[in-house]
Design a protein around this motif. Structure first.
Motif, short mmCIF file in Angstrom:
data_model
loop_
_atom_site.label_atom_id
_atom_site.label_comp_id
_atom_site.label_asym_id
_atom_site.label_seq_id
_atom_site.Cartn_x
_atom_site.Cartn_y
_atom_site.Cartn_z
N GLY A 58 44.89 46.28 33.38
CA GLY A 58 45.13 45.15 34.28
C GLY A 58 46.13 44.15 33.71
N ILE A 59 46.16 44.04 32.38
CA ILE A 59 47.07 43.09 31.74
C ILE A 59 48.47 43.67 31.59
CG2 ILE A 59 47.56 41.95 29.52
CD1 ILE A 59 44.48 41.54 29.27
N LEU A 60 48.55 44.97 31.22
CA LEU A 60 49.87 45.56 30.93
C LEU A 60 50.60 46.10 32.15
CD1 LEU A 60 49.30 47.33 27.52
CD2 LEU A 60 50.71 45.35 27.97
N SER A 199 55.51 33.77 32.84
CA SER A 199 55.07 34.79 33.81
C SER A 199 54.10 35.78 33.16
CB SER A 199 56.27 35.57 34.35
OG SER A 199 57.09 34.74 35.12
N VAL A 200 54.44 36.20 31.93
CA VAL A 200 53.56 37.15 31.21
C VAL A 200 52.18 36.51 31.01
CG1 VAL A 200 53.22 38.41 29.05
CG2 VAL A 200 55.50 38.27 30.05
N LEU A 201 52.18 35.25 30.60
CA LEU A 201 50.91 34.55 30.35
C LEU A 201 50.09 34.43 31.64
CD1 LEU A 201 49.21 32.88 28.28
CD2 LEU A 201 50.34 30.85 29.20
N LEU A 202 50.74 33.97 32.72
CA LEU A 202 50.02 33.80 33.99
C LEU A 202 49.50 35.12 34.53
CD1 LEU A 202 52.35 31.18 35.77
CD2 LEU A 202 50.04 30.77 34.90
N SER A 203 50.32 36.17 34.39
CA SER A 203 49.88 37.47 34.90
C SER A 203 48.73 38.01 34.06
CB SER A 203 51.07 38.42 34.93
OG SER A 203 50.81 39.60 34.26
N THR A 204 48.79 37.79 32.74
CA THR A 204 47.71 38.24 31.85
C THR A 204 46.39 37.55 32.19
OG1 THR A 204 49.31 38.64 30.10
CG2 THR A 204 47.01 38.45 29.43
N VAL A 205 46.45 36.21 32.31
CA VAL A 205 45.24 35.44 32.62
C VAL A 205 44.77 35.77 34.04
CG1 VAL A 205 44.32 33.11 32.93
CG2 VAL A 205 45.88 33.59 31.03
N GLY A 206 45.74 35.91 34.97
CA GLY A 206 45.41 36.16 36.38
C GLY A 206 44.72 37.50 36.59
N PHE A 207 45.46 38.58 36.32
CA PHE A 207 44.90 39.92 36.54
C PHE A 207 43.75 40.19 35.57
CE2 PHE A 207 49.23 40.49 38.32
CZ PHE A 207 48.86 40.82 39.63
N GLY A 208 43.95 39.78 34.32
CA GLY A 208 42.90 39.99 33.31
C GLY A 208 41.61 39.28 33.68
N VAL A 238 43.39 31.19 40.12
CA VAL A 238 44.33 30.05 39.97
C VAL A 238 45.61 30.52 39.27
CG1 VAL A 238 44.69 27.81 38.87
CG2 VAL A 238 42.52 28.29 40.02
N ALA A 239 45.42 31.27 38.16
CA ALA A 239 46.59 31.77 37.41
C ALA A 239 47.44 32.68 38.29
CB ALA A 239 46.13 32.51 36.16
N LEU A 240 46.77 33.47 39.14
CA LEU A 240 47.49 34.40 40.00
C LEU A 240 48.33 33.67 41.04
CD1 LEU A 240 46.07 37.54 39.81
CD2 LEU A 240 47.11 37.40 41.75
N VAL A 241 47.76 32.61 41.61
CA VAL A 241 48.51 31.81 42.59
C VAL A 241 49.74 31.21 41.92
CG1 VAL A 241 48.43 29.73 44.02
CG2 VAL A 241 46.51 31.33 44.05
N LEU A 242 49.56 30.66 40.71
CA LEU A 242 50.69 30.08 39.96
C LEU A 242 51.72 31.16 39.63
CD1 LEU A 242 48.71 27.74 37.53
CD2 LEU A 242 50.10 27.03 39.49
N PHE A 243 51.23 32.37 39.29
CA PHE A 243 52.11 33.49 38.96
C PHE A 243 52.99 33.83 40.17
CE2 PHE A 243 52.74 38.17 39.06
CZ PHE A 243 53.56 38.30 37.96
N ILE A 244 52.35 33.91 41.36
CA ILE A 244 53.08 34.25 42.59
C ILE A 244 54.13 33.19 42.90
CG2 ILE A 244 52.84 34.56 45.10
CD1 ILE A 244 50.04 35.83 44.44
N LEU A 245 53.73 31.91 42.79
CA LEU A 245 54.68 30.82 43.04
C LEU A 245 55.86 30.91 42.09
CD1 LEU A 245 52.15 27.86 43.57
CD2 LEU A 245 53.58 28.95 45.32
N ARG A 246 55.56 31.18 40.82
CA ARG A 246 56.62 31.27 39.81
C ARG A 246 57.59 32.42 40.11
NH1 ARG A 246 58.94 28.97 35.71
NH2 ARG A 246 59.81 30.24 34.07
N GLN A 247 57.03 33.59 40.50
CA GLN A 247 57.89 34.74 40.79
C GLN A 247 58.83 34.45 41.96
OE1 GLN A 247 57.68 37.24 38.41
NE2 GLN A 247 56.30 35.62 37.74
N ASN A 248 58.31 33.71 42.94
CA ASN A 248 59.13 33.41 44.12
C ASN A 248 60.24 32.41 43.83
OD1 ASN A 248 57.81 35.21 45.75
ND2 ASN A 248 56.29 33.73 46.45
N LEU A 249 60.08 31.64 42.74
CA LEU A 249 61.11 30.64 42.40
C LEU A 249 62.18 31.18 41.47
CD1 LEU A 249 58.79 27.51 41.87
CD2 LEU A 249 60.37 27.89 43.77
N MET A 250 61.87 32.31 40.79
CA MET A 250 62.80 32.82 39.79
C MET A 250 63.92 33.66 40.42
SD MET A 250 60.03 34.00 36.94
CE MET A 250 61.17 34.79 35.83
N ASN A 251 65.12 33.60 39.81
CA ASN A 251 66.23 34.44 40.29
C ASN A 251 65.96 35.91 39.99
OD1 ASN A 251 67.66 32.30 41.27
ND2 ASN A 251 68.72 31.92 39.33
#
Length: 477
Positions: A58-60, A199-208, A238-251
């Protein structure tokens, strides 16, 4: 341009390694009771051998899309195999729980790199009109390996020791590595994107957090009311929501969520997640029912589930070819009808049900799943443009792990809830027949829940249609 790869050798090496990785996953599940005695550990501790594995995946998995763009195909393949081989060797030599736990994490690291690589390689080396058949072979491995795990594992434990699960896997992994090193070419574009640590941190905390929370809910006495469970699921969300927001803002996002703009990809994904929940749930509940409800041995329970799972794997390449010819609709819809009907019959099982009846229902269920899984997945990935393949496979593989963990947790809690309710009103709750009856009531409730999932899938199936692939659009000559 497509013919420069030795597709057979490449597929052989990837599929052998994938098979071994998936096989050791379920073979170890059947050894849990045995391991609890050998290592003197509780069920909750032993459960970590599975939870830890799922957690690592789930993390990797979400990061795999980026890794596929940073490292060449050969580097990813070699890295994943070294991790798998070292993990398997440590497991084979393990003399205490900690050593086995470390081995499982290393194996999971290997698998979380290998599975996305496998899907991605198929998308790159096969043209769209041949992908169904190729994905069918991937399906054969992904379904057949976990199916044979409990049966072969049960045999090895009965006559040798659990260590042989890993000794058996080791030579196969080494053969897979050697074939891969000889024939596997670099098929992916290395674009070296910058890794975004947040992003790595948020995804790790989110999915993990979500996988961990749901896995914990399925095992403890407190279940869903446990603080650990509630906290980790909430923090994860919460981490997942932040992760999604971050992905949508990045180029250049780490996980490109624009894959969800493709409707067939999204429908395919939802159908696969519902299949994953149904399969994982039945793989856990049926053996428990057969052992506690029907009083059969571990080995017999494993054998009863073998025909269905084996048939599912064997049918996969055939379904892939049918998909190449006819598209997804005529496979997915009948598949979901079949699954729903079988689950409806499973809501009636009792200790009086014959072995043949249960085996037949399981076969019907797994045949139905094979009609849904491969077509939905291939059709969905076919709609993506090539630059989104790594992201599409990363999202798919990640959410499958999450769906598996959620499915198991919900199933176990419905099961235990049903059992407790029955035993609570029973005059003699310690009597074996009453425990068997409680198991029956609990299992039936779980199958009502999975039937509901199948019916939701059936509604989705009405919207599926064949995709005109991007490559076909551009190269219509």
């Amino acid at each position: 341009m497509k013919n420069q790869y030795n597709t057979r050798a490449i597929m052989a090496s990837l599929l052998i390694c994938g098979f071994v990785g998936m096989f050791s996953e379920t073979a170890l599940n059947i050894a849990m009771t045995n391991l609890m005695e050998v290592f003197q550990i509780s069920a909750a501790t032993a459960q970590w051998l599975t939870t830890g594995f799922l957690l690592t995946l789930g993390i990797l998995m979400p990061i795999s899309g980026v890794l596929l763009q940073i490292f060449t195909t050969r580097q990813m393949f070699t890295g994943s195999l070294i991790s798998l081989i070292v993990g398997t060797l440590i497991a084979a030599l393990a003399f205490n729980f900690e050593m086995l736990m470390l081995a499982r994490v290393l194996q999971a690291v290997g698998m979380s790199l290998l599975l996305p690589l496998l899907f991605n390689t198929v998308l790159v080396i096969y043209p769209p009109e041949k992908r169904g058949a190729a994905m069918g072979f991937v399906g054969l491995v992904i379904m057949f390996a976990p199916a044979t795990g409990p049966t072969i594992g049960g045999l090895l434990i009965e006559y040798l020791t659990w260590h042989y699960i890993f000794w058996l896997s080791l030579p196969l992994l080494i053969i897979g590595l050697l074939i891969g090193l000889k024939y596997l070419k670099n098929v992916t574009d290395v674009t070296k994107p910058r890794i975004d640590l947040l992003s790595v941190l948020l995804s790790t905390v989110g999915f993990g957090g979500i996988v961990f929370g749901f896995s914990k809910a399925g095992e403890g006495a407190e279940g869903w009311s446990s603080m650990v469970v509630v906290t980790s699921i909430v923090v994860g969300l919460v981490a997942l929501v932040l992760f999604i927001l971050r992905q949508n803002l990045m180029n250049v996002p780490m996980l490109n969520l624009s894959v969800f703009k493709f409707p067939m990809y999204t429908i395919g994904l939802l159908l696969i997640l519902s299949c994953m929940m149904i399969v994982m749930t039945s793989m856990i509940i049926l053996p428990m029912f057969l052992q506690t409800g029907a009083g059969l041995s571990v080995f017999i329970a494993g054998l009863m589930l073998l025909p269905g799972s084996a048939l599912n794997g064997i049918l996969s390449p055939l379904v892939g070819r049918l998909f190449d010819r006819y598209g997804p609709k005529w496979l997915v819809t009948p598949g979901l009808v079949l699954v729903a009907v079988m689950l409806w019959f499973l809501t009636t099982i009792s200790p009086a049900s014959s072995v043949a009846f249960i085996v037949a229902l399981h076969i019907g269920l797994m045949v139905g799943v094979s009609l849904i899984w491969m077509p939905a997945q291939t059709n969905g990935l076919n709609q993506l443009p090539p630059e989104l393949y790594p992201h599409g496979t990363a999202v798919l593989n990640t959410l499958q792990q999450v769906a598996g963990a959620i499915g198991i947790a919900v199933a176990i809690s419905i099961l235990t809830g049903g059992m407790e309710k029955y035993l609570h009103s029973s005059s003699d709750p310690t009597q074996l027949t009453e425990i068997a009856n409680a198991m029956t009531v609990g299992s039936q409730s779980v199958f009502w829940f999975t039937m509901l999932i199948a019916l939701i899938g059936l509604i989705l199936a009405f919207f599926i249609r064949r995709v005109v692939n991007h490559e076909e659009r551009y190269s219509a000559h």
